[in-house]
Design a protein around this motif. Structure first.
Motif, PDB file in Angstrom:
ATOM      1  N   PRO A 108       0.833  -1.201   0.000  1.00  0.00           N
ATOM      2  CA  PRO A 108       0.000   0.000   0.000  1.00  0.00           C
ATOM      3  C   PRO A 108       0.874   1.259   0.000  1.00  0.00           C
ATOM      4  O   PRO A 108       2.007   1.243   0.464  1.00  0.00           O
ATOM      5  CB  PRO A 108      -0.799  -0.108   1.295  1.00  0.00           C
ATOM      6  N   ASP A 109       0.325   2.314  -0.515  1.00  0.00           N
ATOM      7  CA  ASP A 109       1.016   3.604  -0.535  1.00  0.00           C
ATOM      8  C   ASP A 109       1.234   4.073   0.908  1.00  0.00           C
ATOM      9  O   ASP A 109       0.359   3.901   1.758  1.00  0.00           O
ATOM     10  CB  ASP A 109       0.123   4.595  -1.294  1.00  0.00           C
ATOM     11  N   PRO A 110       2.403   4.649   1.213  1.00  0.00           N
ATOM     12  CA  PRO A 110       2.667   5.123   2.579  1.00  0.00           C
ATOM     13  C   PRO A 110       1.598   6.081   3.108  1.00  0.00           C
ATOM     14  O   PRO A 110       1.287   6.080   4.293  1.00  0.00           O
ATOM     15  CB  PRO A 110       4.029   5.806   2.471  1.00  0.00           C
ATOM     16  N   ALA A 111       1.010   6.893   2.222  1.00  0.00           N
ATOM     17  CA  ALA A 111      -0.059   7.802   2.661  1.00  0.00           C
ATOM     18  C   ALA A 111      -1.291   7.018   3.111  1.00  0.00           C
ATOM     19  O   ALA A 111      -1.980   7.415   4.050  1.00  0.00           O
ATOM     20  CB  ALA A 111      -0.418   8.765   1.536  1.00  0.00           C
ATOM     21  N   GLU A 112      -1.561   5.889   2.443  1.00  0.00           N
ATOM     22  CA  GLU A 112      -2.679   5.038   2.856  1.00  0.00           C
ATOM     23  C   GLU A 112      -2.389   4.412   4.212  1.00  0.00           C
ATOM     24  O   GLU A 112      -3.251   4.376   5.089  1.00  0.00           O
ATOM     25  CB  GLU A 112      -2.926   3.923   1.833  1.00  0.00           C
TER      26      GLU A 112
END
Length: 182
Positions: A108-112
């Motif tokens: 997953p994207d770090p922002a997610e």
């Protein structure tokens, strides 16, 4: 109390220094135990065992500057947790879905990931199978290479790599599922 003085007091068996050491680091060391065993009662037992081992090993501690005491007691705690897992044969490779290979899930994207509460992420890690959780912690948290992890756990290097891959897939799936519903 400064770290060097605290360590020297513990080396001499000073109960006030031992109490301060416990008060200062017990929460952090309990969190380490929880990361490896996933059960609070077991983690508390391991914390107790770790402190007994720490108190008995101060003659082998050498102060190397700020943070060296904490690093030393954390390493002992990790080793106590790994020993507990090894003694119960809980570090073997876990079969997945009747032997079928796990599909790759993109990280997953770090922002997610940042949207997932810290306690939820810790719960996801705690729910990993024992071997996966141990390898994940050693590689991602402790920063150890697969060769060293394999030696510590008594597995081969490829098993370490495989268990990390599977742990990451499980965590990615859990994070994505969580984000769909929250």
């Amino acid at each position: 109390m400064e770290e060097r003085i605290l360590a020297e007091g513990c080396r001499k068996g000073d109960n006030a220094a031992r109490k301060e050491l416990y008060d200062r680091y017990a929460g952090r060391l309990l969190a380490i135990c929880m990361r490896y065993v996933g059960e609070r009662a077991t983690a508390e037992d391991l914390l107790h065992d770790a402190f007994l081992k720490i108190y008995g090993a101060f003659d082998r501690f050498s102060y190397r500057g700020a943070g060296s005491l904490r690093a030393w007691i954390e390493r002992i705690t990790v080793n106590v947790a790994l020993e507990w897992l090894r003694n119960r044969n809980r570090l073997g490779v876990v079969e997945l879905d009747e032997g079928r290979a796990a599909g790759t899930i993109a990280d997953p994207d770090p922002a997610e990931v940042a949207r997932v509460p810290h306690d939820v992420l810790l719960r996801f890690v705690g729910e990993l199978p024992d071997g996966y959780r141990a390898v994940f912690n050693l590689y991602c948290i402790e920063g150890l290479p697969h060769r060293e992890i394999a030696q510590m756990l008594g597995i081969n290097e490829k098993s370490s790599s495989s268990q990390l891959f599977r742990a990451r897939n499980i965590l990615a799936r859990r994070i994505k599922d969580y984000l769909k519903t929250h």
